[in-house]
Design a protein around this motif. Structure first.
Motif, PDB file in Angstrom:
ATOM      1  N   ALA A 128       0.829  -1.212   0.000  1.00 25.85           N
ATOM      2  CA  ALA A 128       0.000   0.000   0.000  1.00 25.85           C
ATOM      3  C   ALA A 128       0.858   1.255   0.000  1.00 25.85           C
ATOM      4  O   ALA A 128       1.961   1.272   0.555  1.00 25.85           O
ATOM      5  CB  ALA A 128      -0.900   0.005   1.240  1.00 25.85           C
ATOM      6  N   SER A 132      -1.573   5.994   2.710  1.00 20.83           N
ATOM      7  CA  SER A 132      -2.951   5.519   2.633  1.00 20.83           C
ATOM      8  C   SER A 132      -3.726   5.863   3.906  1.00 20.83           C
ATOM      9  O   SER A 132      -3.152   5.956   4.991  1.00 20.83           O
ATOM     10  CB  SER A 132      -2.987   3.999   2.443  1.00 20.83           C
ATOM     11  OG  SER A 132      -2.441   3.662   1.193  1.00 20.83           O
ATOM     12  N   VAL A 173      -2.546  -1.410  -3.151  1.00 13.45           N
ATOM     13  CA  VAL A 173      -3.601  -0.548  -2.609  1.00 13.45           C
ATOM     14  C   VAL A 173      -3.170   0.913  -2.686  1.00 13.45           C
ATOM     15  O   VAL A 173      -2.058   1.260  -2.272  1.00 13.45           O
ATOM     16  CB  VAL A 173      -3.880  -0.906  -1.125  1.00 13.45           C
ATOM     17  CG1 VAL A 173      -4.936   0.023  -0.536  1.00 13.45           C
ATOM     18  CG2 VAL A 173      -4.306  -2.362  -0.986  1.00 13.45           C
TER      19      VAL A 173
END
Ligand SMILES: *Cc1c(COP(=O)(O)O)cnc(C)c1O
Length: 384
Positions: A128, A132, A173
């Motif tokens: 990710a 995030s 992500v």
């Protein structure tokens, strides 16, 4: 350590770092004005980017929904809480965003938790963006799959991390527009990195949906990518609350079996689904176009004015225009001075943002008039 000493030590640590969080009750917190009783401030703190939270058609849609369905859904969607209003909204969202299916969740936080919990096992790996949202990083840290974080918006670093051996599956992500910085992810490069590594991509577009892309379809449509999993939320530009996960038929069926946040939780009130559906009609139509244009004008006016006054800007061209201050106490003092002069701003401090980057997270909306932006600039100038 007893519970009491543990809790007072944690609170003391927060206070000492000027990082103690307070909630302030408001009589109205969304829209152009923030109100406390009969006092009001220009509101530059919310996420109501199109000003829809106060829109008469949405208020009316919610009221009509309540008149028809009552106020609560009465259960989980797996029992009796899945109404024709929910089903209709899921279909509209899937059609609008070009996915086979959409599944409604009560919040973006729940959607992110549910997706990651349902998909990831200990053999797998989550890769990710470092910046995030907490709901994604929190889900990842609760998951048995290890989390690796790539350098913010760096698709090459993502590629390098994805190239490391992994016995299970990997999930890349990122977000469309980052909540604390307002910058956009280079989604085409990121999608290409995921594709080249043979992994799936999940994009959380909480801040992009409704405000960017063709007809407000968000960051992914705007950059021509279609991640395997797209999360959109309705508490920001849609002015309501709730979220949806867009995905394939098989994945939607899988989440329906295994996403515990769907199965063991009361579904959103049907009246809320009616209101979101009305918000979608506005967002994708000509009113949405003109609200997005007005928001764009406000952002441009703010950036021009800030440049003239030598206020330090970031590269963000979105509704989120952070003024990075650095020090927690200084950010708090600036927010306080701005409030004294009629502008409601929130100081964002670690751990919400990286250490040493405390900031005023200024958000602009279509509900602001040009003179509101001018007033904000004047106040920021004076609060330095
Ligand atoms: C706000 C936000 C969420 C959480 O959505 P809610 O519907 O408010 O729970 C998730 N991801 C991002 C990037 C957000 O900004």
């Amino acid at each position: 350590m007893t519970w009491q000493t543990r809790i007072s030590a944690a609170l003391e640590e927060r206070r000492a770092a000027d990082a103690f969080r307070l909630r302030r009750p408001v009589s109205q917190g969304a829209g152009r004005w923030l109100m406390q009783g009969d006092r009001r401030w220009l509101n530059f703190s919310g996420n109501d980017y199109l000003g829809l939270s106060q829109h008469p058609q949405l208020v009316e849609a919610w009221q009509q929904g309540a008149a028809r369905y009552g106020v609560g859904s009465g259960g989980s969607g797996h029992v009796t809480g899945y109404s024709d209003a929910h089903a209709g909204l899921e279909q509209q969202l899937a059609d609008w965003l070009g996915y086979p299916r959409a599944l409604l969740f009560i919040s973006g936080f729940a959607a992110n938790q549910a997706v990651i919990a349902a998909l990831m096992g200990e053999e797998d790996r989550i890769v990710a963006d470092r910046l995030s949202h907490a709901s994604l990083l929190e889900a990842a840290s609760l998951s048995p799959a290890p989390l690796r974080r790539f350098i913010h918006n760096d698709a090459q670093h993502l590629s390098r991390l994805l190239a490391r051996p992994c016995s299970g599956e990997q999930l890349a992500v990122t977000e469309g527009i980052f909540s604390m910085d307002g910058d956009s992810a280079p989604l085409a490069d990121i999608a290409e990195a995921a594709r080249a590594a043979g992994t799936w991509l999940m994009v959380d577009d909480a801040h992009g949906i409704g405000v960017c892309g063709p007809n407000g379809r968000g960051s992914c449509a705007g950059q021509g990518v279609a991640p395997e999993i797209l999360v959109v939320t309705f508490g920001k530009a849609f002015g309501v609350s709730g979220a949806a996960v867009l995905c394939s038929d098989a994945l939607a069926d899988y989440f329906t079996q295994f996403a515990r946040h769907l199965i063991y939780s009361t579904s959103m009130p049907p009246a809320q689904a009616v209101a979101i559906s009305q918000a979608l009609t506005l967002v994708r139509g000509s009113e949405g176009e003109s609200l997005r244009a007005r928001l764009g004008e406000n952002v441009a006016r703010f950036r021009d004015g800030a440049r003239q006054r030598n206020l330090s800007l970031t590269a963000s061209t979105s509704a989120i225009q952070p003024l990075i201050v650095g020090d927690n106490a200084r950010a708090l003092a600036m927010a306080e001075r701005a409030r004294e002069r009629g502008c409601w701003l929130t100081a964002m401090r670690p751990p919400t943002v990286p250490a040493g980057t405390a900031r005023l997270r200024i958000t602009l909306t279509a509900a602001h008039a040009p003179q509101d932006i001018d007033r904000l600039l004047e106040v920021l100038d004076g609060a330095r």
